[in-house]
Enzyme design. Structure first.
Site, PDB file in Angstrom:
ATOM      1  N   ASP A  48       0.837  -1.205   0.000  1.00  0.00           N
ATOM      2  CA  ASP A  48       0.000   0.000   0.000  1.00  0.00           C
ATOM      3  C   ASP A  48       0.872   1.255   0.000  1.00  0.00           C
ATOM      4  O   ASP A  48       0.364   2.372  -0.100  1.00  0.00           O
ATOM      5  CB  ASP A  48      -1.004  -0.014   1.155  1.00  0.00           C
ATOM      6  CG  ASP A  48      -0.357   0.011   2.522  1.00  0.00           C
ATOM      7  OD1 ASP A  48       0.890  -0.089   2.608  1.00  0.00           O
ATOM      8  OD2 ASP A  48      -1.093   0.128   3.525  1.00  0.00           O
ATOM      9  N   SER A  49       2.199   1.067   0.043  1.00  0.00           N
ATOM     10  CA  SER A  49       3.121   2.192  -0.161  1.00  0.00           C
ATOM     11  C   SER A  49       2.887   2.831  -1.523  1.00  0.00           C
ATOM     12  O   SER A  49       3.344   3.938  -1.780  1.00  0.00           O
ATOM     13  CB  SER A  49       4.580   1.727  -0.046  1.00  0.00           C
ATOM     14  OG  SER A  49       4.812   0.590  -0.855  1.00  0.00           O
ATOM     15  N   ASP A  87      -1.168  -6.315  -0.395  1.00  0.00           N
ATOM     16  CA  ASP A  87      -1.360  -5.603   0.872  1.00  0.00           C
ATOM     17  C   ASP A  87      -2.832  -5.241   1.060  1.00  0.00           C
ATOM     18  O   ASP A  87      -3.452  -4.674   0.146  1.00  0.00           O
ATOM     19  CB  ASP A  87      -0.543  -4.306   0.816  1.00  0.00           C
ATOM     20  CG  ASP A  87       0.253  -4.059   2.068  1.00  0.00           C
ATOM     21  OD1 ASP A  87       0.084  -4.802   3.055  1.00  0.00           O
ATOM     22  OD2 ASP A  87       1.072  -3.122   2.047  1.00  0.00           O
ATOM     23  N   LYS A 116      -1.106  -9.353   3.083  1.00  0.00           N
ATOM     24  CA  LYS A 116      -0.411  -8.800   4.248  1.00  0.00           C
ATOM     25  C   LYS A 116      -1.336  -7.805   4.924  1.00  0.00           C
ATOM     26  O   LYS A 116      -2.075  -7.077   4.249  1.00  0.00           O
ATOM     27  CB  LYS A 116       0.888  -8.107   3.825  1.00  0.00           C
ATOM     28  CG  LYS A 116       1.649  -7.470   5.005  1.00  0.00           C
ATOM     29  CD  LYS A 116       3.013  -6.982   4.590  1.00  0.00           C
ATOM     30  CE  LYS A 116       3.024  -5.609   3.981  1.00  0.00           C
ATOM     31  NZ  LYS A 116       2.446  -4.531   4.810  1.00  0.00           N
ATOM     32  N   GLU A 118      -1.552  -5.134   8.676  1.00  0.00           N
ATOM     33  CA  GLU A 118      -0.776  -4.529   9.756  1.00  0.00           C
ATOM     34  C   GLU A 118      -1.433  -4.766  11.105  1.00  0.00           C
ATOM     35  O   GLU A 118      -2.663  -4.738  11.218  1.00  0.00           O
ATOM     36  CB  GLU A 118      -0.636  -3.018   9.501  1.00  0.00           C
ATOM     37  CG  GLU A 118       0.132  -2.707   8.222  1.00  0.00           C
ATOM     38  CD  GLU A 118       0.309  -1.213   7.983  1.00  0.00           C
ATOM     39  OE1 GLU A 118      -0.025  -0.397   8.868  1.00  0.00           O
ATOM     40  OE2 GLU A 118       0.796  -0.863   6.893  1.00  0.00           O
ATOM     41  N   GLU A 189       8.890  -3.704  10.885  1.00  0.00           N
ATOM     42  CA  GLU A 189       9.330  -2.417  10.307  1.00  0.00           C
ATOM     43  C   GLU A 189       9.686  -1.418  11.402  1.00  0.00           C
ATOM     44  O   GLU A 189       8.974  -1.288  12.403  1.00  0.00           O
ATOM     45  CB  GLU A 189       8.200  -1.825   9.432  1.00  0.00           C
ATOM     46  CG  GLU A 189       8.587  -0.464   8.852  1.00  0.00           C
ATOM     47  CD  GLU A 189       7.648   0.044   7.751  1.00  0.00           C
ATOM     48  OE1 GLU A 189       6.714  -0.687   7.367  1.00  0.00           O
ATOM     49  OE2 GLU A 189       7.877   1.175   7.300  1.00  0.00           O
TER      50      GLU A 189
HETATM   51  O1  KIV Z   1       3.494  -1.108   1.642  1.00  0.00           O
HETATM   52  C1  KIV Z   1       4.684  -1.437   1.718  1.00  0.00           C
HETATM   53  O2  KIV Z   1       5.508  -1.167   0.832  1.00  0.00           O
HETATM   54  C2  KIV Z   1       5.098  -2.144   2.915  1.00  0.00           C
HETATM   55  C3  KIV Z   1       6.568  -2.395   3.092  1.00  0.00           C
HETATM   56  C4  KIV Z   1       7.212  -1.158   3.566  1.00  0.00           C
HETATM   57  C5  KIV Z   1       6.819  -3.537   3.994  1.00  0.00           C
HETATM   58  O3  KIV Z   1       4.295  -2.485   3.712  1.00  0.00           O
END
Ligand code: KIV
Length: 271
Positions: A48-49, A87, A116, A118, A189
């Site tokens: 989600d970055s 994500d 993934k 959080e 992280e």
């Molecule tokens: O969204 C992302 O790129 C991440 C990484 C920083 C692990 O969660």
């Protein structure tokens, strides 16, 4: 040359067991997914970055599930040997375990091979529910960017003792909660390296660090940082190339040739 095998979820546990370190990088589209896969990376995270490096947002909170699904589909079309992790964005799993399962199914239908999310203790029941739906889950603890406002920004976690969110003991609890709910790996992280080492020692699943020192079972970085595509530089990241300069130089050569009338030449024209 022997053909590289497709990376599968069981490989992660085997690699942790055998001490082989795991590499993960983000990618958000077909072209770059092909390139990082050719380079031999083990896991591709459609992170989600992308809210920040693709959409230009200040943090990861605005990106939604439809947008993540679109980027997962683009990456999955690259048919990579690397394991593709999608994500779950903010708002797609926090409401309930059922919402978490439904959002995960959506990303799997688009081609993700794991999801993934959080959080630790607070999302344990959602991780268990997603896992029970036969969807592999990668946890993410420590500096969890979706907690931007609670943390007061992107701040290193685990520097203080305690069981409050961000406290050292709490992060150990979070790691155990993620492991016990059935996650196949956990991203750590933005925590001090000794804490990441302790977590790696205490949990049986692979730990994948970013800004968490060298003692994790693997490492992840954002592709734009690795390739030097963005202006910002971070202590936890390494710029392995300077594509920003390469892109600016190449584009400015094109602009000069167009203005000078030397592009296109006859070799690139049809008769
Ligand atoms: O969204 C992302 O790129 C991440 C990484 C920083 C692990 O969660």
């Amino acid at each position: 040359m022997t053909e590289r095998k497709k990376v599968t979820v069981p490989d992660l546990a085997a690699w942790r067991e055998g001490g082989r370190r795991i590499s993960m990088i983000t990618a958000y589209d077909y072209t770059f997914a092909r390139l990082v896969d050719l380079a031999g990376v083990d896991m591709i995270l459609v992170g989600d970055s992308l809210a920040m490096v693709v959409q230009g947002e200040r943090n990861t909170i605005p990106v939604d599930l439809d947008e993540m699904a679109y980027h997962v589909r683009c990456v999955a079309r690259a048919r990579t040997k690397a394991l593709v992790v999608g994500d779950l964005p903010f708002g797609s799993y926090q409401a309930s375990a059922q919402q978490a399962v439904e959002s995960s199914i959506r990303l799997m239908k688009e081609g993700a091979e794991a999801v993934k999310l959080e959080g630790g203790v607070t999302v344990a029941s959602s991780i268990a529910a997603i896992t029970a739906a036969d969807i592999p889950v990668v946890g993410h603890i420590g500096l969890t960017p979706q907690s931007y406002h609670r943390m007061g920004g992107h701040r290193v976690q685990g520097r203080t003792a305690g069981f409050e969110p961000g406290g050292r003991e709490r992060l150990l609890e979070d790691a155990h909660a993620v492991e016990q709910s059935g996650a196949c790996a956990v991203v750590i992280e933005g925590v001090p390296l000794d804490l990441a080492a302790e977590i790696t020692d205490k949990v049986s699943i692979p730990t994948i660090g970013i800004g968490a020192g060298p003692h994790c079972s693997g490492q992840v970085l954002v592709m734009h940082d690795v390739l030097g595509l963005c202006e910002a530089e971070f202590r936890f990241a390494k710029k392995y190339a300077d594509l920003r300069t390469a892109v600016i130089d190449a584009t400015s050569s094109f602009v000069d040739e167009v203005r000078g009338g030397t592009w296109p030449d006859l070799d690139h024209s049809f008769s």
